[in-house]
Design a protein around this motif. Structure first.
Motif, PDB file in Angstrom:
ATOM      1  N   GLN A 243      -7.905   1.608   2.547  1.00 36.42           N
ATOM      2  CA  GLN A 243      -6.948   1.235   3.593  1.00 36.42           C
ATOM      3  C   GLN A 243      -5.989   2.368   3.934  1.00 36.42           C
ATOM      4  OE1 GLN A 243      -6.608  -3.520   2.364  1.00 36.42           O
ATOM      5  NE2 GLN A 243      -4.796  -2.254   2.347  1.00 36.42           N
ATOM      6  N   GLY A 244      -5.862   3.350   3.039  1.00 37.44           N
ATOM      7  CA  GLY A 244      -4.834   4.368   3.216  1.00 37.44           C
ATOM      8  C   GLY A 244      -3.448   3.799   3.006  1.00 37.44           C
ATOM      9  N   THR A 245      -3.360   2.830   2.111  1.00 34.98           N
ATOM     10  CA  THR A 245      -2.105   2.111   1.868  1.00 34.98           C
ATOM     11  C   THR A 245      -1.374   2.701   0.672  1.00 34.98           C
ATOM     12  OG1 THR A 245      -3.117   0.083   2.706  1.00 34.98           O
ATOM     13  CG2 THR A 245      -1.093  -0.166   1.439  1.00 34.98           C
ATOM     14  N   VAL A 246      -0.054   2.757   0.766  1.00 28.37           N
ATOM     15  CA  VAL A 246       0.790   3.266  -0.307  1.00 28.37           C
ATOM     16  C   VAL A 246       1.628   2.121  -0.866  1.00 28.37           C
ATOM     17  CG1 VAL A 246       2.667   4.854  -0.890  1.00 28.37           C
ATOM     18  CG2 VAL A 246       0.896   5.555   0.744  1.00 28.37           C
ATOM     19  N   LEU A 247       1.580   1.947  -2.180  1.00 31.88           N
ATOM     20  CA  LEU A 247       2.468   0.980  -2.834  1.00 31.88           C
ATOM     21  C   LEU A 247       3.812   1.630  -3.117  1.00 31.88           C
ATOM     22  CD1 LEU A 247       0.156  -0.671  -5.543  1.00 31.88           C
ATOM     23  CD2 LEU A 247       0.813  -1.603  -3.311  1.00 31.88           C
TER      24      LEU A 247
END
Length: 322
Positions: A199-203
């Motif tokens: 997703q290219g998601t950053v937590l």
């Protein structure tokens, strides 16, 4: 450690999971009177920050309807959702419970109703008094000292602030290329990291993290409740140690069922609620935001303030970010 999930040493001091011991209730770093755990990370600055970059032109409702026959957790004999009329227009003409004239009852069409349900019906939060270890719950509160004849005196939903924070969707089903994860599929560290990468998601610390299993595609069939794919303890630890303030999913129990542990039939619940100080959101309707590929958003949810309850209905909504 995944670069998208890096947590610095200063932030670790604010994350309760780093104080946890296996199968022991954690004493909160926020003090002996703490009843909200990781929700302490919500403050004026964090609220202002998320509001300042929110696009309120589109709102997504993550809650399900309550209705007779709805799926729910009934495995321990808890009552299903019920609703019934307490007043009807024709009934008032006959019964005249208000001691009004016949003309008044005919003019004023009065309807009223009541509900009865387990507090964990539909889209809801689980509070820290829901699960613990050996008669103790989060922060050392005990059944002996803090549980009355009706409700807990500690950690009820009335203590929760409205949750206004950055939210993240992890569409684990889509990451695997399926509509719905297989029955009892366990979501652990590998799934989470693969999903973040895809997703290219950053937590970020302070996030509300929502997991999509695809189970809502079964709703409202009762198969929704059987052998649910969901989070395992490894995955729960991963998210908690990266600063999640609430973790939720679109399934019945958040976690994988049946449990993979012999003695602990809800290892993720006990870990998050008693050890990590992270409340749980269950039965969130995530299909609409998944279809939009909305992986980062402003999350707002406020639970009903049922004093001392172990859970409470919540109507969460999310909005895109600018």
């Amino acid at each position: 450690m995944c670069n998208a999930c890096y947590v610095d040493e200063a932030t670790k001091n604010k994350i309760i999971a780093y104080n946890a011991e296996f199968h022991k209730c954690t004493k909160s770093p926020y003090g002996k009177d703490d009843e909200i755990g990781m929700l302490h990370m919500i403050d004026a600055q964090s609220r202002s920050s998320i509001i300042s970059c929110t696009d309120a032109s589109k709102v997504f409702d993550l809650s399900v309807d309550h209705f007779i026959g709805m799926p729910g957790w009934f495995g321990a004999g808890d009552q299903p959702y019920q609703i019934w009329m307490t007043h009807t227009p024709q009934g008032e003409i006959v019964a005249n419970t208000m001691n009004a004239s016949p003309e008044a009852n005919q003019l004023v069409a009065y309807s009223g109703d009541a509900i009865s349900m387990y507090t964990h019906c539909g889209t809801h939060i689980d509070t820290f008094n829901h699960f613990g270890y050996d008669g103790e719950i989060f922060n050392g509160f005990t059944a002996k000292d803090h549980l009355g004849s009706r409700v807990w005196q500690k950690c009820g939903p009335e203590k929760h602030p409205p949750i206004l924070a950055r939210g993240v969707l992890l569409d684990v089903a889509a990451m695997h290329g399926v509509d719905t994860l297989p029955a009892s599929h366990a979501i652990g560290k590998a799934d989470i990291e693969a999903c973040l990468k895809k997703q290219g998601t950053v937590l970020k610390p302070g996030d509300v993290v929502l997991l999509r299993t695809g189970q809502m595609l079964l709703w409202p069939d009762m198969s929704f409740t059987k052998n649910t794919p969901g989070l395992n303890r490894e995955g729960a630890e991963y998210l908690a140690k990266h600063g999640a303030i609430m973790i939720g999913a679109d399934n019945l129990t958040l976690e994988q069922t049946p449990s993979a542990h012999d003695l602990n039939f809800f290892p993720v619940h006990t870990y998050l609620l008693a050890e990590a100080g992270v409340p749980i959101l269950e039965m969130a309707q995530l299909e609409e935001i998944a279809a939009e590929k909305l992986y980062e958003f402003a999350f707002f949810g406020a639970c009903i303030k049922l004093r001392g309850a172990t859970g409470a209905p919540m109507r969460p909504v999310v909005m895109p970010l600018n």
